[in-house]
Write a protein that holds these residues in place. Structure first.
Motif, short mmCIF file in Angstrom:
data_model
loop_
_atom_site.label_atom_id
_atom_site.label_comp_id
_atom_site.label_asym_id
_atom_site.label_seq_id
_atom_site.Cartn_x
_atom_site.Cartn_y
_atom_site.Cartn_z
N GLN A 1 7.52 -0.82 -12.92
CA GLN A 1 7.50 -1.64 -14.13
C GLN A 1 6.08 -1.89 -14.61
OE1 GLN A 1 9.73 -4.97 -12.70
NE2 GLN A 1 11.72 -3.93 -12.90
N HIS A 2 5.17 -2.10 -13.64
CA HIS A 2 3.77 -2.34 -13.98
C HIS A 2 3.16 -1.13 -14.70
CE1 HIS A 2 -0.31 -3.87 -13.70
NE2 HIS A 2 -0.69 -2.72 -13.16
N ASN B 1 16.22 1.02 -12.75
CA ASN B 1 16.93 -0.05 -12.03
C ASN B 1 18.18 0.46 -11.33
OD1 ASN B 1 15.14 -2.09 -12.75
ND2 ASN B 1 16.16 -2.44 -14.71
N GLY C 1 4.78 0.86 -16.57
CA GLY C 1 5.44 1.05 -17.86
C GLY C 1 6.54 2.08 -17.87
N MET D 1 9.76 -0.99 -7.31
CA MET D 1 10.17 -1.28 -8.68
C MET D 1 9.09 -2.07 -9.42
SD MET D 1 12.83 0.11 -9.82
CE MET D 1 12.74 -0.84 -11.34
N ARG D 2 8.39 -2.97 -8.71
CA ARG D 2 7.32 -3.72 -9.35
C ARG D 2 6.22 -2.78 -9.84
NH1 ARG D 2 8.43 -7.83 -5.47
NH2 ARG D 2 6.89 -6.97 -3.99
N VAL E 1 10.24 3.23 -17.69
CA VAL E 1 11.54 2.60 -17.93
C VAL E 1 12.68 3.51 -17.52
CG1 VAL E 1 13.07 1.59 -19.66
CG2 VAL E 1 10.59 1.24 -19.82
#
Length: 438
Positions: A17-18, A4, A20, A13-14, A22
């Motif tokens: 995150q999808h 982030n 996994g 970013m989607r 971090v």
């Protein structure tokens, strides 16, 4: 630092995150911000460090946030040394492209040229390619890169080892303008041609070195076992195949024939195995790798075709049935396990023919090797090799005798016009001795 904090486009970013992810890896933390501010980059990192994402994310960020220099030309070009690595990179790229308006294409050798030409006519924004086939399309004018914005060389050292310097020079000249950003990734920077290439392609590059290539991979345990001969190696291999902790296993061998034979041996031991070698067609190689990646087979037996670029998270063990000729390849081979923070094990079988390769590996890793043993399978070979006296064949004996005879004739004095020639005080050993008059 979490992802982030990198100020990536929400669409990227989607995807992050999808999938996994971090926290970025060390190389991603170093490289992504530098690329996002427009710097050229030269990177050296260990295999399995996350370098593919380190260039895909900032490359796509630039393309999403800036206007194209040309509507016709490709905007980004990613070059890889082998078809397998190119396909691996393209598979990751597609995961991120799917959430964006960007388009992509894969251009590698072994595929239908005309089909690729039709694909390039659609003017994809991002191209992943091998150098040889891409230059073929450049010369055929089925692709243009005058307006190329980002050029990425993945595993540049391997491309140079494979002799792609002329193709890289052609590509550089075809997209030589001041707005181009160039990213060079290499397993090692201790390579004269890599330095030469970096000077030719990059402008005031930002350098990132995460883990020297000779440093030990902390997540991979390494063991070496001595073997007397081929039969002894096979006995050791059968022992290791019975280890319960093996999830998936890659066995590296020196020849195509051994790849097929050892795959059959694994099948006989109750393991689902498949062989991969250069003599297979490209479509067959694709099928083999897809079957192994999907978990259909537990064991993959291969030559160095699979030593680089394959990101197979279920591979828990690597066995070097034969040691590679080049020490760098050893690092890439064992790097097929221990991916993304997982633990891995690398086992190497060392016979008399492998000693020269082992010495090169020790010099590269800068540490001596210690040998492990399997109870009941300890051989006589102690890891030292005495130089063998070459056998003299009958043909060689005849040649040596002929040379000696020729040398003897040359050393004798020549006679003039067939007459006996005498030296003062005696004869020359060729004519009858002269009797003294009474």
């Amino acid at each position: 630092m979490p992802f982030n904090d990198l100020s990536l486009d929400p669409r990227l970013m989607r995807s992050v995150q999808h999938l996994g992810f971090v926290k970025p890896t060390e190389i991603q933390q170093e490289a992504i911000p530098a690329v996002m501010v427009g710097r050229d980059l030269i990177v050296s990192s260990q295999t399995g460090s996350g370098k593919t994402l380190a260039y895909l994310l900032p490359m796509m960020q630039r393309l999403l946030k800036s206007r194209a220099l040309s509507k016709r030309d490709a905007r980004a070009l990613i070059l890889a040394p082998t078809r397998e690595l190119a396909k691996q990179v393209y598979a990751q790229l597609r995961l991120f492209v799917s959430n964006t308006p960007l388009t992509s294409a894969l251009i590698v050798g072994g595929e239908n040229f005309n089909d690729q030409e039709k694909l390039l006519k659609r003017q994809p924004n991002i191209i992943v390619a091998t150098p040889g086939r891409f230059v073929d399309h450049l010369e055929h004018k089925s692709v243009f890169i005058n307006g190329l914005e980002v050029l990425i060389l993945d595993e540049a050292d391997r491309m140079l080892d494979l002799g792609f310097m002329p193709q890289l020079t052609v590509i550089n000249k075809a997209a030589d303008h001041r707005l181009r950003q160039t990213l060079l990734f290499s397993a090692t920077l201790d390579h004269a041609e890599v330095d030469e290439l970096a000077l030719a392609l990059l402008k005031n590059p930002y350098r990132v070195a995460v883990g020297a290539s000779h440093q030990q991979h902390q997540d991979i345990s390494q063991q070496f076992f001595l073997a007397d001969h081929l039969t002894h190696k096979e006995a050791l291999l059968q022992h290791f195949l019975q280890q319960a902790e093996i999830k998936q296993l890659i066995i590296f061998t020196a020849t195509r024939e051994d790849a097929e034979r050892l795959a059959q041996l694994c099948e006989q031991q109750g393991k689902s195995a498949v062989g991969l070698s250069g003599k297979l067609t490209q479509s067959s190689r694709n099928s083999v790798m897809q079957a192994f990646a999907s978990g259909k087979h537990q064991v993959l037996v291969t030559t160095d075709l699979a030593s680089r670029g394959l990101d197979l998270l279920q591979v828990s063990h690597v066995i070097n049935f034969d040691l590679p000729k080049h020490a760098e390849e050893y690092v890439h081979r064992i790097g097929r396990t221990g991916r993304a923070g997982a633990k891995g094990a690398a086992i190497s079988l060392v016979g008399p023919k492998d000693i020269a390769a082992l010495l090169r590996i020790e010099a590269f890793l800068r540490q001596p090797t210690s040998f492990s043993v399997v109870e009941g399978l300890v051989g006589k070979f102690d890891g030292t090799v005495r130089p063998a006296t070459p056998a003299i064949t009958p043909e060689k004996k005849a040649k040596l005798a002929a040379r000696k005879a020729k040398a003897k004739v040359k050393s004798q004095p020549k006679l003039s016009s067939g007459k006996a020639q005498f030296f003062q005080g005696g004869d020359d050993g060729m004519a009858p001795p002269k009797r003294k008059q009474k």
